[in-house]
Design a protein around this motif. Sequence first.
Motif, PDB file in Angstrom:
ATOM      1  N   ASN A 235      10.186 -12.673  -5.281  1.00  0.00           N
ATOM      2  CA  ASN A 235       9.356 -13.585  -4.498  1.00  0.00           C
ATOM      3  C   ASN A 235       7.861 -13.369  -4.681  1.00  0.00           C
ATOM      4  N   GLY A 236       7.456 -12.398  -5.494  1.00  0.00           N
ATOM      5  CA  GLY A 236       6.031 -12.185  -5.727  1.00  0.00           C
ATOM      6  C   GLY A 236       5.322 -11.380  -4.670  1.00  0.00           C
ATOM      7  N   LEU A 237       6.042 -10.759  -3.725  1.00  0.00           N
ATOM      8  CA  LEU A 237       5.418  -9.943  -2.684  1.00  0.00           C
ATOM      9  C   LEU A 237       4.724  -8.740  -3.315  1.00  0.00           C
ATOM     10  N   ARG A 238       3.430  -8.566  -3.023  1.00  0.00           N
ATOM     11  CA  ARG A 238       2.644  -7.500  -3.628  1.00  0.00           C
ATOM     12  C   ARG A 238       2.553  -6.293  -2.701  1.00  0.00           C
ATOM     13  N   THR A 239       2.570  -5.121  -3.312  1.00  0.00           N
ATOM     14  CA  THR A 239       2.401  -3.869  -2.577  1.00  0.00           C
ATOM     15  C   THR A 239       2.011  -2.784  -3.583  1.00  0.00           C
ATOM     16  N   VAL A 240       2.080  -1.533  -3.142  1.00  0.00           N
ATOM     17  CA  VAL A 240       1.722  -0.407  -3.990  1.00  0.00           C
ATOM     18  C   VAL A 240       2.870   0.590  -3.989  1.00  0.00           C
ATOM     19  N   ALA A 241       3.230   1.070  -5.165  1.00  0.00           N
ATOM     20  CA  ALA A 241       4.271   2.093  -5.296  1.00  0.00           C
ATOM     21  C   ALA A 241       3.594   3.448  -5.432  1.00  0.00           C
ATOM     22  N   ILE A 242       3.919   4.350  -4.524  1.00  0.00           N
ATOM     23  CA  ILE A 242       3.331   5.686  -4.499  1.00  0.00           C
ATOM     24  C   ILE A 242       4.374   6.685  -5.002  1.00  0.00           C
ATOM     25  N   GLY A 243       3.931   7.606  -5.842  1.00  0.00           N
ATOM     26  CA  GLY A 243       4.833   8.649  -6.296  1.00  0.00           C
ATOM     27  C   GLY A 243       5.203   9.592  -5.168  1.00  0.00           C
ATOM     28  N   SER A 244       6.459  10.008  -5.142  1.00  0.00           N
ATOM     29  CA  SER A 244       6.944  10.892  -4.094  1.00  0.00           C
ATOM     30  C   SER A 244       6.917  12.359  -4.501  1.00  0.00           C
ATOM     31  N   GLY A 245       6.598  12.629  -5.771  1.00  0.00           N
ATOM     32  CA  GLY A 245       6.661  13.992  -6.260  1.00  0.00           C
ATOM     33  C   GLY A 245       8.024  14.356  -6.806  1.00  0.00           C
ATOM     34  N   ARG A 246       9.002  13.462  -6.640  1.00  0.00           N
ATOM     35  CA  ARG A 246      10.344  13.649  -7.205  1.00  0.00           C
ATOM     36  C   ARG A 246      10.527  12.684  -8.364  1.00  0.00           C
ATOM     37  N   ILE A 247      11.184  13.164  -9.406  1.00  0.00           N
ATOM     38  CA  ILE A 247      11.243  12.435 -10.661  1.00  0.00           C
ATOM     39  C   ILE A 247      12.002  11.127 -10.553  1.00  0.00           C
ATOM     40  N   ASN A 248      12.826  10.970  -9.522  1.00  0.00           N
ATOM     41  CA  ASN A 248      13.682   9.786  -9.422  1.00  0.00           C
ATOM     42  C   ASN A 248      13.418   8.958  -8.168  1.00  0.00           C
ATOM     43  N   GLU A 249      12.184   9.032  -7.631  1.00  0.00           N
ATOM     44  CA  GLU A 249      11.938   8.321  -6.377  1.00  0.00           C
ATOM     45  C   GLU A 249      10.487   7.881  -6.271  1.00  0.00           C
ATOM     46  N   LEU A 250      10.308   6.643  -5.814  1.00  0.00           N
ATOM     47  CA  LEU A 250       9.004   6.088  -5.471  1.00  0.00           C
ATOM     48  C   LEU A 250       9.037   5.625  -4.021  1.00  0.00           C
ATOM     49  N   GLU A 251       7.865   5.561  -3.405  1.00  0.00           N
ATOM     50  CA  GLU A 251       7.761   5.101  -2.024  1.00  0.00           C
ATOM     51  C   GLU A 251       6.870   3.867  -1.966  1.00  0.00           C
ATOM     52  N   LEU A 252       7.241   2.940  -1.068  1.00  0.00           N
ATOM     53  CA  LEU A 252       6.472   1.713  -0.863  1.00  0.00           C
ATOM     54  C   LEU A 252       5.949   1.705   0.573  1.00  0.00           C
ATOM     55  N   PRO A 253       4.751   2.251   0.807  1.00  0.00           N
ATOM     56  CA  PRO A 253       4.231   2.337   2.180  1.00  0.00           C
ATOM     57  C   PRO A 253       3.583   1.023   2.619  1.00  0.00           C
ATOM     58  N   ASN A 254       3.324   0.949   3.920  1.00  0.00           N
ATOM     59  CA  ASN A 254       2.516  -0.128   4.503  1.00  0.00           C
ATOM     60  C   ASN A 254       3.125  -1.511   4.332  1.00  0.00           C
ATOM     61  N   LEU A 255       4.449  -1.584   4.274  1.00  0.00           N
ATOM     62  CA  LEU A 255       5.115  -2.885   4.292  1.00  0.00           C
ATOM     63  C   LEU A 255       5.697  -3.102   5.679  1.00  0.00           C
TER      64      LEU A 255
END
Length: 302
Positions: free
Chosen positions: A188-208
């Motif tokens: 749907n084109g929703l924009r946000t920011v992907a933050i690294g979690s420090g783990r090789i297999n995980e990202l976090e999407l804050p402030n949604l």
Amino acid sequence: MKPIFTQGPSITFRVILAVVFSLVLMIIDHRQHHLESVRSALSTVIYPLQYVANLPLSIGHWASETFATRTRLQDENRNLKKENLLLQGRQQKLAALEAENMRLRDLLDSSFKIGDRVLIAELIAVDMDPYRQLVLLNKGSSSGIFKGQPVLHANAVMGQVVHVNRFTSSVLMITDASHALPIQVNRNGLRTVAIGSGRINELELPNLPNNADIEVGDLLVTSGLGGRFPSGYPVAVVTSIIREPGEPFARIKAQPSAHLERAREALLVWTLTPPEQTDTTPQLEPEKEVESTTEPVPRDNP
């Protein structure tokens, strides 16, 4: 000298008789095929002698063909791997372009296309610090690599170059805790920011917010904001969404699409905006050199 005692017919007569007998046998064999069984039996008897006589030549041909074939197959395998990596890098655009075509067909021609210049590099070292996600590539400034250059894996975005030497360069993974990447939901084109979690297999999407239109399984692609990464490249897939009542933001996690833990090659990409690279790189160069002693990991803000 003539032999004292001559026995039997003369040699000339013997030769003539042998020739006539040979012609008769050839005619009979050609017309009636009566000597086929005899020929087969003689071939069977003589085959071991032929095999032994031809064995050295056969061994020589086998050895040369075996080593030549091995070398040729290794070269072909190496070339096919590089070609496959390039094709997979270009194929990453298809999902984003299909979604864009469905949403806005008249702007299809304005979507970003992969740059004409890409370079394959190999990973030669991994930072053993458990709190950092850094790898070392075997390409450096001698190959035209610059700081901030986007790095792709065969499946998705891998990271960006943060330090360049003459023959090597350091790449910061998108999963590093200090890395931020502007993204959008491909559906749907929703924009946000992907933050690294420090783990090789995980990202976090804050402030949604809790009511954000995002679901488990959504594909996240680069949005192109910030001017660092080109838009439309796969980044991750949403794996977990926790919406707690009373909390303003949802806790969303995603798994990177690139196999960061087992990647052996990477694609260094030159985007289609070289003037921006030449304008921004000299300005960032001194600043990053000074910060390299304290915090060598920059963030890519949207």
